[in-house]
Design a protein around this motif. Structure first.
Motif, mmCIF file in Angstrom:
data_model
loop_
_atom_site.group_PDB
_atom_site.id
_atom_site.type_symbol
_atom_site.label_atom_id
_atom_site.label_comp_id
_atom_site.label_asym_id
_atom_site.label_seq_id
_atom_site.Cartn_x
_atom_site.Cartn_y
_atom_site.Cartn_z
ATOM 1 N N TYR A 12 0.832 -1.198 0.000
ATOM 2 C CA TYR A 12 0.000 0.000 0.000
ATOM 3 C C TYR A 12 0.876 1.261 0.000
ATOM 4 O O TYR A 12 0.680 2.171 -0.790
ATOM 5 N N ARG A 13 1.874 1.292 0.883
ATOM 6 C CA ARG A 13 2.761 2.457 0.949
ATOM 7 C C ARG A 13 3.485 2.660 -0.383
ATOM 8 O O ARG A 13 3.567 3.772 -0.891
ATOM 9 N N TYR A 14 4.025 1.575 -0.946
ATOM 10 C CA TYR A 14 4.761 1.670 -2.202
ATOM 11 C C TYR A 14 3.863 2.217 -3.314
ATOM 12 O O TYR A 14 4.255 3.123 -4.051
ATOM 13 N N GLN A 15 2.658 1.689 -3.432
ATOM 14 C CA GLN A 15 1.794 2.106 -4.535
ATOM 15 C C GLN A 15 1.168 3.479 -4.301
ATOM 16 O O GLN A 15 1.032 4.259 -5.240
ATOM 17 N N THR A 16 0.782 3.784 -3.074
ATOM 18 C CA THR A 16 0.119 5.066 -2.839
ATOM 19 C C THR A 16 1.092 6.223 -2.727
ATOM 20 O O THR A 16 0.862 7.282 -3.315
ATOM 21 N N LEU A 17 2.178 6.046 -1.996
ATOM 22 C CA LEU A 17 3.106 7.150 -1.768
ATOM 23 C C LEU A 17 4.263 7.158 -2.764
ATOM 24 O O LEU A 17 4.501 8.157 -3.439
ATOM 25 N N ASP A 18 4.982 6.029 -2.848
ATOM 26 C CA ASP A 18 6.160 5.996 -3.711
ATOM 27 C C ASP A 18 5.807 6.105 -5.195
ATOM 28 O O ASP A 18 6.469 6.806 -5.942
ATOM 29 N N ARG A 19 4.777 5.397 -5.628
ATOM 30 C CA ARG A 19 4.356 5.428 -7.041
ATOM 31 C C ARG A 19 3.338 6.532 -7.324
ATOM 32 O O ARG A 19 3.081 6.845 -8.476
ATOM 33 N N GLY A 20 2.693 7.049 -6.289
ATOM 34 C CA GLY A 20 1.745 8.147 -6.460
ATOM 35 C C GLY A 20 0.373 7.746 -6.984
ATOM 36 O O GLY A 20 -0.349 8.568 -7.547
ATOM 37 N N TYR A 21 -0.029 6.471 -6.792
ATOM 38 C CA TYR A 21 -1.320 6.009 -7.294
ATOM 39 C C TYR A 21 -2.490 6.501 -6.443
ATOM 40 O O TYR A 21 -3.629 6.428 -6.862
ATOM 41 N N GLY A 22 -2.237 6.914 -5.215
ATOM 42 C CA GLY A 22 -3.304 7.374 -4.340
ATOM 43 C C GLY A 22 -4.048 6.248 -3.648
ATOM 44 O O GLY A 22 -4.874 6.488 -2.783
#
Length: 169
Positions: free
Chosen positions: A5-15
């Motif tokens: 979740y952290r990788y996709q929402t914050l690092d990748r910017g998917y929200g």
């Protein structure tokens, strides 16, 4: 789940999670892209899929399901595959799609098109090794298992899937 979740929402910017559903090796289903409190994950109250971020340029109007793991040189566990088949049957039943058919996808937002199986692999959308050669080779058999499950009737419900979600935020 929290690190993904952290990788996709914050690092990748998917929200949010990129995929609608995640299946782990034990066969547990997690809701990825949050769709509200209506009890049917991945879809809104009008049976429309919520947009996710699983395959750039083709996210709108298509559901992303990911098996957690790398399937380049090994198969998914039996539990993960069985859950995948049941989940795909529930989605196909919910949407009225034939798992053995081919579809002409048209992105309802951008107009981008692609002709592919109703149950495609990630590599059917874009140049990627995902879902790995071993799992990609199993997709025809998985499609057939989904069709067989639907033919045995009635279509599996997404409601039990919703009840089994253990990854709710």
């Amino acid at each position: 789940m929290r690190s993904i979740y952290r990788y996709q929402t914050l690092d990748r910017g998917y929200g949010d999670f990129g995929y609608h559903f995640l299946v782990d090796e034990a066969g547990s289903v997690y809701e990825g892209r949050y769709s509200g409190e209506d009890g049917v994950p991945g879809f809104d109250t009008q049976r429309r899929m919520v947009n996710a971020s699983h395959v750039g340029g083709f996210n709108a109007g298509n559901v992303g399901v990911v098996l957690l793991g790398t399937f380049v040189d090994r198969a998914p566990t039996a539990a993960a595959r069985d859950t995948l088949v049941r989940l795909l049957a529930a989605i196909a039943g919910w949407t009225g799609l034939d798992p053995l058919a081919t579809t002409s996808y048209v992105n309802p937002i951008s107009g981008a098109t692609r002709t592919l199986p109703v149950i495609p692999g990630h590599r059917d959308w874009t140049a990627t090794e995902c879902p790995g050669g071993v799992l990609a080779a199993q997709l025809p058999a998985i499609r057939q298992q989904v069709a067989d499950l639907l033919a045995a009737g009635p279509a599996p419900s997404l409601q039990p899937v919703a009840a089994d979600l253990s990854g709710r935020r």
